[in-house]
Design a protein around this motif. Structure first.
Motif, PDB file in Angstrom:
ATOM      1  N   GLU A 167      53.317  25.596  46.162  1.00  0.00           N
ATOM      2  CA  GLU A 167      51.994  25.922  46.702  1.00  0.00           C
ATOM      3  C   GLU A 167      51.914  27.381  47.136  1.00  0.00           C
ATOM      4  N   LEU A 168      52.995  27.901  47.727  1.00  0.00           N
ATOM      5  CA  LEU A 168      53.009  29.310  48.127  1.00  0.00           C
ATOM      6  C   LEU A 168      52.916  30.215  46.895  1.00  0.00           C
ATOM      7  N   GLU A 204      56.250  22.971  49.022  1.00  0.00           N
ATOM      8  CA  GLU A 204      55.899  24.151  49.830  1.00  0.00           C
ATOM      9  C   GLU A 204      56.035  25.434  49.009  1.00  0.00           C
ATOM     10  N   GLN A 242      51.577  29.509  44.046  1.00  0.00           N
ATOM     11  CA  GLN A 242      50.213  29.413  43.515  1.00  0.00           C
ATOM     12  C   GLN A 242      49.249  30.255  44.336  1.00  0.00           C
ATOM     13  N   ARG A 243      49.354  30.177  45.661  1.00  0.00           N
ATOM     14  CA  ARG A 243      48.470  30.979  46.528  1.00  0.00           C
ATOM     15  C   ARG A 243      48.670  32.469  46.293  1.00  0.00           C
ATOM     16  N   LYS A 244      49.902  32.881  46.041  1.00  0.00           N
ATOM     17  CA  LYS A 244      50.220  34.293  45.853  1.00  0.00           C
ATOM     18  C   LYS A 244      50.018  34.752  44.411  1.00  0.00           C
ATOM     19  N   GLU A 264      56.763  35.635  49.631  1.00  0.00           N
ATOM     20  CA  GLU A 264      55.986  36.380  50.634  1.00  0.00           C
ATOM     21  C   GLU A 264      56.108  37.881  50.394  1.00  0.00           C
ATOM     22  N   ARG A 318      60.929  31.412  49.931  1.00  0.00           N
ATOM     23  CA  ARG A 318      59.742  31.754  50.729  1.00  0.00           C
ATOM     24  C   ARG A 318      59.698  33.261  50.979  1.00  0.00           C
TER      25      ARG A 318
END
Length: 186
Positions: A71-72, A68, A74-76, A48, A44
């Motif tokens: 998905e993170l 989790e 993919q979002r980033k 981030e 994470r």
């Protein structure tokens, strides 16, 4: 330890904090080699911080942790993968060529994959398998969780469809039983 490794490889940078490393070095990719109990938090933090992540196995402790991180990523817009370097051995490359050439026939209906610890060096076996407090024994699936992903990774690319069943079995040989405490303490 970080300073020792930096000195060994001639790198002036050594970090004791992942946040400091991400802010100072700004890596494009981070190879996570920490025990899997830390993979969610480390993964994470890296994502981030804007770094792609190559995560050693076991990828995470639970499916929800894996979801989790995926998905993170993919979002980033970042890449995240499990570290299975066995995918690139000569045997795996040749197996892919045979499968692509149709040598194996049609769609696979049954596959088996075996994976074992390399026990040519008994010191390795004693260091990890003989230590009842080793991090691998603290995984929810104990030693089996640490090793089973290798066998699955070898055949996963050949498993297609939505209804796939994976059965995993583990056992300890008489050799392993003879080198020390091989059962997890409760």
């Amino acid at each position: 330890m970080a300073r020792q490794l930096a000195d060994r490889f001639g790198d002036p940078a050594a970090f004791t904090s992942i946040e400091h490393m991400l802010a100072s070095a700004r890596p494009d990719i981070v190879h996570v080699t920490t025990p899997p109990q830390s993979h969610l938090a480390v993964g994470r933090a890296c994502l981030e911080g804007g770094a792609h992540v190559y995560m050693e196995k076991p990828f995470t402790l639970t499916t929800s942790d894996a979801v989790e991180l995926i998905e993170l990523a993919q979002r980033k817009g970042l890449k995240l993968t499990a570290g299975h370097n066995g995918q690139f051995t000569h045997a795996m490359v040749e197996m892919r060529k045979l499968a692509q050439a149709g040598y194996l026939g049609g769609r696979a209906v049954h596959m088996e994959s075996l994976y074992c610890y390399e026990l040519g060096d008994p010191a390795y076996a004693r260091a990890m398998l003989g230590d009842p407090d080793h991090w691998a024994r603290k995984l929810p699936g104990s030693l089996l969780q640490n090793i089973m992903s290798h066998g699955v990774a070898r055949i996963a690319e050949f498993m297609t469809g939505d209804e796939i069943e994976v059965l995993a079995r583990g056992f300890s040989s008489p050799f392993l039983q003879g080198i020390g405490p091989w059962r997890r303490r409760r």
